[in-house]
Scaffold this motif. Sequence first.
Motif, short mmCIF file in Angstrom:
data_model
loop_
_atom_site.label_atom_id
_atom_site.label_comp_id
_atom_site.label_asym_id
_atom_site.label_seq_id
_atom_site.Cartn_x
_atom_site.Cartn_y
_atom_site.Cartn_z
N ASN A 1 0.80 -1.23 0.00
CA ASN A 1 0.00 0.00 0.00
C ASN A 1 0.83 1.26 0.00
OD1 ASN A 1 -2.60 -1.04 -0.10
ND2 ASN A 1 -2.40 -1.70 2.02
N ARG B 1 1.48 -2.37 -5.16
CA ARG B 1 0.62 -3.48 -5.56
C ARG B 1 0.20 -3.40 -7.02
NH1 ARG B 1 -3.40 -0.89 -2.05
NH2 ARG B 1 -4.72 0.36 -3.39
N ARG C 1 -9.55 -4.36 1.71
CA ARG C 1 -8.80 -5.60 1.78
C ARG C 1 -8.05 -5.66 3.09
NH1 ARG C 1 -7.65 -4.78 -3.73
NH2 ARG C 1 -5.64 -3.92 -3.18
N GLU D 1 -4.98 -5.94 3.74
CA GLU D 1 -3.74 -5.19 3.90
C GLU D 1 -3.94 -3.67 4.01
OE1 GLU D 1 -3.59 -6.48 -0.50
OE2 GLU D 1 -4.53 -7.09 1.36
N ASP D 2 -5.18 -3.18 3.74
CA ASP D 2 -5.44 -1.75 3.92
C ASP D 2 -5.67 -1.44 5.38
OD1 ASP D 2 -5.25 -1.17 1.31
OD2 ASP D 2 -7.39 -1.26 0.89
N LYS D 3 -4.61 -1.53 6.13
CA LYS D 3 -4.84 -1.47 7.57
C LYS D 3 -4.76 -0.07 8.14
CE LYS D 3 -3.69 -6.20 8.60
NZ LYS D 3 -2.54 -7.06 8.74
#
Lengths: 235, 303
Positions: free
Chosen positions: A90, A133, B298, B300-302
């Motif tokens: 990200n 990504r 998702r 991983e979008d933390k």
Amino acid sequence: MLELRDVQVSYGEVRALRGISLKVEEGQIVTLIGANGAGKSTTLRTISGLLKPTSGSIHFDGKELNGTEPHEITRSGLIHVPEGRMLLENMTVRENLLAGAYCRSDKDAIQSDLGDVETRFPILAERNAQKARTLSGGERQMLAIGRALMSRPKLLMLDEPSLGLAPKLVEEMFESVSTLKSEGTTILLVEQNAYGALAVADYAYVLRVGEVVVEKDARSLLTDKSLLDAYLGEA
Amino acid sequence: MQFDEFFFIDLIQTGIDGAMLGSVYALMAIGFALIWGLLGILNLAHGQTVAFGMFAGLVSAGHLKLPIPISFACAVVTGVLVALLVERICYRPIRRAHELVPMIATLGFWITTEEILQKIYFHMYFKDFMPFPNPFTMTRFTFGEFVIRFDYVVTMSVAVVLVAALYFVIYRSRLGMALRMVAAGHDIAHLMGVNVLKTLRSAFMIAGAFGGAAGYLLGYVANMANPYAGSMATVKGLFTMILGGAGSIPGAIVGGIVLGFTELESAYLFSFAYRDAIAMGLLFLLLVFRPQGLFGTRVEDKI
């Protein structure tokens, strides 16, 4: 520069490494080859401190690493590029590169290294504001290596850098590994692509189910086709 | 509710109040979101940073008559200390166990400390009820038909400043870089040279500071403190985080405001007695149709 003596690792009941001994001399490319499940990645994860050995010793740069925390191992210049690249998905390409320099505080040198990496891999400069990504397989590999270079590795451990790349990119990747060596970086290369790895390496260890079964000069192993086939199958 | 000429004015007024109350819920939920995003653990003890922050505010502002900014700081520091204790007892020694183990440990911490806090309140306030000091209870601003409580303005401003500070830390500081790498995965953070354990301790401290601040602000706007604030904070904070999207900080902020808004509007439109039931019911329905929450995308979008 790096030496493992009889290193054993277990996952619970399963003995993943049954006593590995190997040596990497400064300025060399040493490759670990072997079939899937031979313990190649486990060896790298143990060296970088992510796994604790049950016995044996690891020395890097004159110091014993037993019990050293993984972040301290990274800070001592032993840089592990894990299988599947493990990018910071990200974050942008630029942020990934700067993350590689997380342990460094020399701002000017970081900027100049950033310039060097972007000259080496121009596509990374082009994509600098894109999230990791969104990159293609080849770009991801370049970013993973570029990020590792940002930490000024004394010893670079690459886990399956050719995995999932198109044949032309595999060739380019092995070329850039050679280039890194000629610039003075010591490399421990884990590969399933044995022929590619042996062509660039100085010395090779063949692993099978957690043991070193052959160790040899890479050139002579490359010519010994029967030996290779015996241990690797159709590699 | 009466369907008269004031209906819409009151409806909007309630919405404004709800959003302001919601900013405190957002502060509570951020603590949950941080720990979930970085560790994948539900920190059920997080509500206790709110409860002890509130208690510290009551003691420092009420008994010791300290000025508001100083007693606010006491609440924040108390929240940080409680969070550090949680990290030391419920996370660090058992972090290699199954992820349910630390969660159950935080459940134990929650129940034990709530019992202790309840006994303290009982002994201190059995005879003399002590309100949570709020010198601005009656101060109000008027804009045309609308009224805005001064203490809500203070609350919301504090929340905005804290959230802005958090974003600054996450995106502009070295600690923030480390936090983002840990959120991406502990192994990768280790390999980048991040001291993961130390970074997680900082995350617990940040969460505790937000909890302590939320506890102070809740006591302040309600004009009273209570020993069960932790349970309320855990339930509402968790709900807010899930509503926003587990582990998402923007989700925690928007989720808090949505929850505050929905609560007060349900109280106004239906009945105060069923306020929580209706608000939670409506939000439950929302989750049925959007199970990942408002901002959840998702895993991983933390942050």
